[in-house]
Each structure stands twice: as C-alpha cells, then as structure tokens.
Design an enzyme around this catalytic site. Structure first.
Site, PDB file in Angstrom:
ATOM      1  N   ARG A 132       0.851  -1.189   0.000  1.00  0.00           N
ATOM      2  CA  ARG A 132       0.000   0.000   0.000  1.00  0.00           C
ATOM      3  C   ARG A 132       0.886   1.238   0.000  1.00  0.00           C
ATOM      4  NH1 ARG A 132      -3.422  -2.830  -1.597  1.00  0.00           N
ATOM      5  NH2 ARG A 132      -5.486  -3.213  -0.741  1.00  0.00           N
TER       6      ARG A 132
ATOM      7  N   HIS B 233      -1.734   0.022  -9.886  1.00  0.00           N
ATOM      8  CA  HIS B 233      -2.311  -0.937  -8.924  1.00  0.00           C
ATOM      9  C   HIS B 233      -2.823  -2.195  -9.651  1.00  0.00           C
ATOM     10  CE1 HIS B 233      -4.197  -1.150  -4.663  1.00  0.00           C
ATOM     11  NE2 HIS B 233      -4.003  -2.354  -5.132  1.00  0.00           N
TER      12      HIS B 233
ATOM     13  N   GLU C 186      -4.882   7.227  -5.073  1.00  0.00           N
ATOM     14  CA  GLU C 186      -5.056   6.531  -6.358  1.00  0.00           C
ATOM     15  C   GLU C 186      -6.372   6.945  -6.980  1.00  0.00           C
ATOM     16  OE1 GLU C 186      -4.502   2.317  -5.784  1.00  0.00           O
ATOM     17  OE2 GLU C 186      -2.571   2.609  -4.837  1.00  0.00           O
TER      18      GLU C 186
ATOM     19  N   ASP D 110       3.527   0.312  -7.476  1.00  0.00           N
ATOM     20  CA  ASP D 110       2.219  -0.110  -7.992  1.00  0.00           C
ATOM     21  C   ASP D 110       1.092   0.505  -7.172  1.00  0.00           C
ATOM     22  OD1 ASP D 110       0.720  -1.800  -9.832  1.00  0.00           O
ATOM     23  OD2 ASP D 110       0.155  -2.975  -8.077  1.00  0.00           O
TER      24      ASP D 110
HETATM   25  C1  GLV Z   1      -5.134  -5.272  -3.934  1.00  0.00           C
HETATM   26  O1  GLV Z   1      -4.433  -4.363  -3.697  1.00  0.00           O
HETATM   27  C2  GLV Z   1      -5.687  -6.126  -2.942  1.00  0.00           C
HETATM   28  O2  GLV Z   1      -5.637  -5.788  -1.752  1.00  0.00           O
HETATM   29  O3  GLV Z   1      -6.187  -7.191  -3.302  1.00  0.00           O
END
Ligand code: GLV
Length: 321
Positions: free
Chosen positions: A236, A284, A265, A260
């Site tokens: 995160r 992401h 976001e 990512d």
């Molecule tokens: C994506 O970031 C998830 O938490 O599945």
C-alpha cells in the site's frame, strides 16, 4: 474474533450485492453455484443506497461512495487481499468482514521479477535509445548474487522470495514475528530491525497491508539509510513516506523505485513520481482479483457460515488483515 456481530450463526446470505467492474460475471458464477441466492451488482461507483438497504451481504473491494452506512448488511466479503478500503472507512464493527482467500502471491511475484529485470537490464533507457536509433552499449550487471529485503513474509512475500531465490538473489525477510515462514527466506528478522537492514539490500520489496503499524514504516529516516537499493512497492502507498521519494532518488539513497500503489489513487497528475526518470509507475495491477477467486472465496465463506462456523478468512480487525 468479532464478539458483537449483527448476524447470528448459522447464517445464510439471501440478498447479495456485488460492487465490482466484473459484477455480472461474479453474480453469474454465484447464481450458477447457488441458484437460491438473490444477487444484484454494479460497478462499485454505481452502487446505490437502495442496493445497500436491500442487501444482507456485500461483496467488493471497498466501501461504495453511496453507502454512508451499510444499511442492513450483516456480512462484507472483500474481494481484495487488503481490507483498508473497509477498515479505513470505519466499517461498523458489528458487520462480519472476511477477505478473499485468493492467492495473489504468484502474480505479484511476476510483477516484482519484471521490475527487477526492467531495472537491471536498463530497459527504459534502452527503449529511449532505440526510439532515437542510438546504439548505446552499457554494462549490464547480473541479478544473481544480489540481495533482497522483503518487508512482509506472508503469502505474497513467500512467493516473491521463491521467485527471487530461483534467480540467485539472497532473500532476507522482515515481519512482525521475526520468524521464518517459508524456506525461500535465507533469514527473517523482526520488523524493528528494518532501518538497520535496508543498507544491505539491493532490492527492498514491500508487500504489507495498510495497518496502523505499517503506515509510514518506510519513512524518510529509513530511506536515508538505504545504499542505492531499488524500492518495489506492491503493498500500500501509505507504507512509504511518498513525499520523500524524489529526494531519496535524487540523492542516490535509492537507485530506482517501482511503485504499484500510492497514497492517492489514481496517482494525481501533479505527482512528481510520474515524470521522475528513476520511477516505474504501474496503476495498482500487480495482483488482480480473478472472477473465479472472488466467487470461490465468497462461496467458501458462505458455506462455512451456513454450517454455523466463522470462516477462516475473517479479518482480525485489531491486526488489520
Ligand atoms: C489489492 O491491492 C488487494 O488488496 O487485493
């Protein structure tokens, strides 16, 4: 374990709302397995307050904007690994929260390996040279023999460790417990040692969720201890002090960053990370929920609740995952 749940066991979901882009496929797969369940769906931005007040069960990655409260919903099943989209929004503690049992590790490991080679093989600058029809030889160092520090040694970290070890990368992990969870780690230390260890790493890979403990973990002070590592973040954005990244890259504390996930976001157009020559941005996408994974995870949890047993995948709200 949750103590004051609204639902009483055994519990059978009757009216299910799916808030996801793939809602139609997920709903069809649920109906195929359990025709007696009523299922509605929409992309999460289009979920209405009326959907929420109709439902006893909700499936989705995060709380939909129209849901100021979760109405009569008694169970939320997160389609993602991270549940910050629910806990960060103050989900009523009486609502049961489960998370997807889907293994995101194999896909995130491929994302990480792709970034390691993109950086090590200088793909971005070779592509720039190619576009300018410039013959630009350079030294390329081997990945084998380098050292990685993996922050997070769970399912995702273990898959990354396995993939890295196969490439000849020496893998150290840091975790809350400090105990080795998988043989692909050469060693695992307590997370408290992070600042001491970053200076020995060529790759620092983050796969931890957003929790009160992980937030801001990779602070400016930690970045300053890095000795030219490449930072990969598939956890995160909140885990890193994002505002300090341009300085960390410009001063050479970091050699590059492959990100990512971001504190906001989509990444705002004003972010200096977009245009930084040492940053690889991805939107992401390192570990994507599949339709089968979302559906099977939900059905497994539902079957458990119907037997009167809390699913294995109940989120521990104190830990945040
Ligand atoms: C994506 O970031 C998830 O938490 O599945």
């Amino acid at each position: 374990m949750p103590d004051a749940l609204t639902l009483s066991l055994p519990f059978t979901p009757r009216r299910i709302v799916v808030g996801a882009n793939a809602h139609a496929d997920i709903a069809a797969a649920i109906r195929a397995a359990r025709p007696e369940f009523e299922v509605r769906g929409a992309p999460f931005m289009e979920i209405t307050a009326a959907d929420i007040s109709w439902a006893d069960t909700y499936i989705g990655f995060k709380r939909p904007p129209a849901a100021h409260d979760m109405g009569a919903v008694q169970w939320v099943h997160s389609t993602g690994a991270g549940v910050d989209g629910w806990l960060g929004q103050g989900l009523d503690p009486r609502i049961l929260l489960t998370r997807s049992p889907e293994s995101f590790g194999p896909m995130i490991a491929e994302w990480a390996v792709a970034r390691v080679f993109a950086v090590q093989q200088q793909l971005a600058s070779l592509l720039d040279a190619q576009r300018e029809q410039r013959w630009a030889p350079r030294d390329i160092a081997r990945v084998a023999g380098t050292r990685a520090l993996l922050v997070g040694t769970g399912d995702i970290g273990s898959h990354i460790a396995t993939a890295f070890a196969a490439l000849g990368i020496a893998v150290t992990g840091v975790s809350r417990s400090g105990r080795a969870s998988h043989p692909a780690f050469d060693r695992v230390h307590s997370i408290d040692r992070l600042a001491d260890l970053v200076g020995h790493a060529d790759w620092i890979v983050l796969s931890v969720p957003d929790t009160p403990e992980s937030r801001g973990l990779v602070s400016r002070a930690v970045l300053e201890r890095c000795q030219g590592a490449v930072l990969l973040n598939a956890g995160r954005g909140s885990v890193v002090e994002e505002a300090a990244l341009p300085e960390a890259l410009d001063r050479g504390w970091l050699r590059a960053a492959a990100l990512d996930v971001f504190t906001t976001e989509p990444l705002p157009v004003s972010s200096p990370l977009w245009g930084h020559p040492k940053v690889l941005v991805s939107p992401h996408i390192s570990g994507l929920t599949t339709i089968a994974g979302a559906t099977e995870g939900f059905l497994e949890c539902a079957a458990s609740l119907e037997r009167g047993v809390l699913p294995k995948w109940v989120v521990d709200r104190a830990r945040g995952y």
